[in-house]
Design an enzyme around this catalytic site. Structure first.
Site, short mmCIF file in Angstrom:
data_model
loop_
_atom_site.label_atom_id
_atom_site.label_comp_id
_atom_site.label_asym_id
_atom_site.label_seq_id
_atom_site.Cartn_x
_atom_site.Cartn_y
_atom_site.Cartn_z
N GLU A 147 0.82 -1.21 0.00
CA GLU A 147 0.00 0.00 0.00
C GLU A 147 0.86 1.27 0.00
O GLU A 147 0.34 2.38 0.07
CB GLU A 147 -0.93 0.00 1.22
CG GLU A 147 -2.15 -0.88 1.03
CD GLU A 147 -1.80 -2.35 0.82
OE1 GLU A 147 -2.14 -2.88 -0.25
OE2 GLU A 147 -1.18 -2.95 1.71
N ASN B 205 -0.72 -7.68 -3.94
CA ASN B 205 -1.40 -6.82 -4.91
C ASN B 205 -0.43 -5.91 -5.66
O ASN B 205 0.60 -5.50 -5.12
CB ASN B 205 -2.45 -5.96 -4.22
CG ASN B 205 -1.83 -5.05 -3.17
OD1 ASN B 205 -1.48 -5.50 -2.08
ND2 ASN B 205 -1.70 -3.77 -3.47
N ASP C 135 -7.73 -5.53 -5.00
CA ASP C 135 -6.80 -5.79 -3.90
C ASP C 135 -6.92 -7.22 -3.38
O ASP C 135 -6.96 -7.47 -2.19
CB ASP C 135 -6.99 -4.81 -2.74
CG ASP C 135 -5.94 -5.05 -1.64
OD1 ASP C 135 -4.76 -5.22 -1.97
OD2 ASP C 135 -6.32 -5.09 -0.44
#
Length: 601
Positions: A193, A277, A319
């Site tokens: 992230e 991801n 995701d």
């Protein structure tokens, strides 16, 4: 270079004479059911114990034997290790380690308290969890949140060596355990992230020196792939396979982090793990398949060279991290015994592959509510072979930026997150803790800055509609047929790692805090006990003094419990989980405790 027969024999002798002390010590531990020497129970990741003193006939009489407070709140994932008379207990950040003497009423033999900058908490995605320690050759391996890998003397707690694996200032952190194979410590990295470029790294058990590093994205030489020999669904991977699937240099901040579990097959010397991801969560900013994010990777443990890949979710739009454990087993498929790898992915599909070749054998939904794809194409003659067939209505890429795509199942935390499943060779079934959650997902454009969030989507989560009303199931899965044998509904996601035993029972914990035992054949509940806090730890078992014990850490947190753990109230916080799990506060509170059970004397 062509080798003569004497040359080949010499090479073989050199290979077999290479140091393998850690490998031998780990093998010895996993062969002794009285001990719990690995987070996943064994190299194959089966989380199965041959102990059977506690069984389906008497587990209903089980009672608390003793407890231990870790002194830390927030999410407690993973489990303690038990080696001989010593139990090694870990905590979330600040990642303390306790060595408890089981022969002396659990006396603390030593404790290790790392010195870490608390700023790392701010760049940890989904709570300050840590999934546990590793043991080999009288050494405890601790991989801290700040990515410092530490080797500790198992008897004294003294530091033998340490090495830094990443930079929190760039968003690189750690939540995962490590795996010791041969004379190497295999280590991953978190931070998808934050635009972190994922990699898996092997360090020497002797001194912490770097042996190899394999990136998830980028040039072939940096990914440790051979364009002609690394295989994908039976075909060579080809030159620049990753570079050709990204726009420009987006691969440099492309995610594919490696914060899940690593398993190992000594027969082939292959390690197996998954990549996470792609960055950002906004698929419009990264056209292409984004290889090799979302991929099961099989690599030679000694060199890191890739044997085969399988990308489960090309061009991820939801995701659906691909880091979940790859369980190794030998099962019969279509009348033939196969050496398989079984993976329960966040995307809601369960995959059975040949672990030697990477051949895809089975791909079926393990939650019937999954709707983002109709199926995985299994026709080897199709140009879609191995790919999920995306439903346009639930495609965040097709619907575009700043459009809220509603009713996607599963939610971003997947039909199963990292909470590990178990496999019983007695039943040939896999026991899987699952999430039964859907979401609305709105991507938006975001700019990259090192060390800053690089998410690019707003989420909200909710129970799967038109179902049992809860947010989880605990299921038994037939990996040969791709079918659910039985399913137990739960009010909240099952975020605890399962344990199967030769006593014909399976254990798991619930977010409300219950430890449960069920019949491995039927799923019938045989026992429950409510611990002081929600359980996201993994159940483990061991024998000491002639008695079998079962233990579990409780301490609510993790992605599902981030609202409670971090005191968040905005429904969209915690990447959408706070609103979805708001009701948890009515059932449990923060904690940090180990609870150990036994049968009455």
């Amino acid at each position: 270079m062509k080798r003569t027969l004497p040359g080949l024999l010499a090479a073989l002798l050199v290979s077999t004479a290479a140091p393998a002390f850690a490998n031998d010590s780990v093998k010895a531990l996993q062969a002794d059911a009285k001990q719990w020497g690995q987070q996943l129970g064994n190299y194959a990741g089966q989380r199965y114990s041959e102990l059977n003193a506690i069984n389906k006939d008497n587990v209903g009489k089980m009672q608390v034997a003793w407890t231990f407070s870790t002194g830390v709140l927030r999410g407690h994932e993973g489990s303690p290790l038990v080696v001989g008379d010593i139990m090694y207990v870990h905590t979330p950040f600040p990642n303390m380690v306790y060595a408890l003497n089981l022969a002396d009423e659990g006396k603390i033999m030593w404790r290790y308290v790392p010195e870490q900058n608390a700023d790392v908490i701010g760049v940890m995605c989904c709570d300050t969890v840590y999934r546990g320690l590793a043991f080999a050759d009288d050494t405890i391996y601790l991989h801290q949140a700040d990515t410092k890998l530490v080797a500790l003397d198992a008897k004294t707690g003294a530091e033998k060596w340490s090495v830094v694996n990443g930079d929190p200032a760039k968003g690189e952190t750690n939540t995962a355990t490590v795996t010791v194979v041969n004379d190497k410590v295999i280590v991953g990295i978190s931070g998808g992230e934050y635009g972190v470029r994922g990699h898996l790294t092997a360090y020497s058990t002797k001194d912490g020196s770097l042996v190899w590093r394999a990136y998830s994205t980028g040039p072939d030489d940096e990914m440790l792939v051979d364009p002609d020999k690394t295989m994908v669904l039976g075909k060579p991977i080809g030159k620049d396979s990753s570079l050709n699937s990204w726009e420009g240099d987006q691969w440099q901040i492309g995610g594919g982090t490696t914060w899940g579990w690593t398993t190992y097959d000594p027969e082939t010397n292959l390690i197996y793990y998954g990549t996470g991801n792609p960055s950002t969560w906004n698929p419009s900013q990264r056209p292409g398949d984004n290889k090799w994010s979302m991929t099961i990777m099989a690599r030679d443990a000694d060199t890191g060279m890739a044997a085969w890949f399988y990308q489960k979710t090309p061009h991820d739009e939801w995701d659906f991290d691909g880091v979940n454990e790859n369980i190794l087993a030998d099962i019969e498929i279509d009348g033939q015994m196969r050496k398989v790898l079984v993976n329960f992915d966040r995307n809601g599909f369960a995959y059975t592959l040949d672990r030697v070749t990477g051949e895809l054998l089975v791909a079926e939904k393990f939650d019937p509510q999954v709707n983002w794809a109709t199926h995985v194409e299994m026709d080897k003659n199709s140009d879609q072979y191995g790919r999920p067939q995306v439903v346009a209505e639930y495609s965040t890429a097709q619907n575009g930026e700043d459009t809220n795509t509603t009713g996607i199942c599963p939610a971003a935390l997947g039909s199963k997150d990292q909470q590990p499943a178990a496999f019983s060779p007695k039943t040939n079934l896999f026991y899987v803790p699952t999430n039964h959650v859907c979401m609305d997902y709105e991507p938006f454009r975001v700019s990259y800055a090192a060390g800053q969030p690089y998410v690019g989507a707003t989420l909200s989560m909710f129970p799967a509609p038109n179902s049992h009303g809860g947010m989880g199931n605990f299921i038994a899965w037939d990996a040969a047929k791709g079918e659910i044998k039985w399913s137990l509904p739960e009010q909240f996601s099952v975020w605890s790692g399962a344990l199967a035993t030769a006593g014909d029972i399976v254990f798991y914990g619930t977010l409300e805090g219950y430890l449960k035992a069920v019949d491995s054949e039927t799923g019938k509940e045989l026992y429950r006990f409510k611990t002081p806090s929600g359980i996201i730890g993994n159940v483990f078992t061991y024998e000491h003094g002639g008695k079998q014990y079962v233990g579990v850490l409780s301490g609510i947190g993790g992605w599902a419990g981030i609202g409670l753990a971090a005191g968040l109230t905005n429904p969209n916080d915690g990447l959408g989980a706070v609103g979805g799990y708001a009701a948890l506060s009515d059932y449990t509170a923060l904690g940090g405790q180990l609870t150990v059970f036994k049968l009455p004397d």
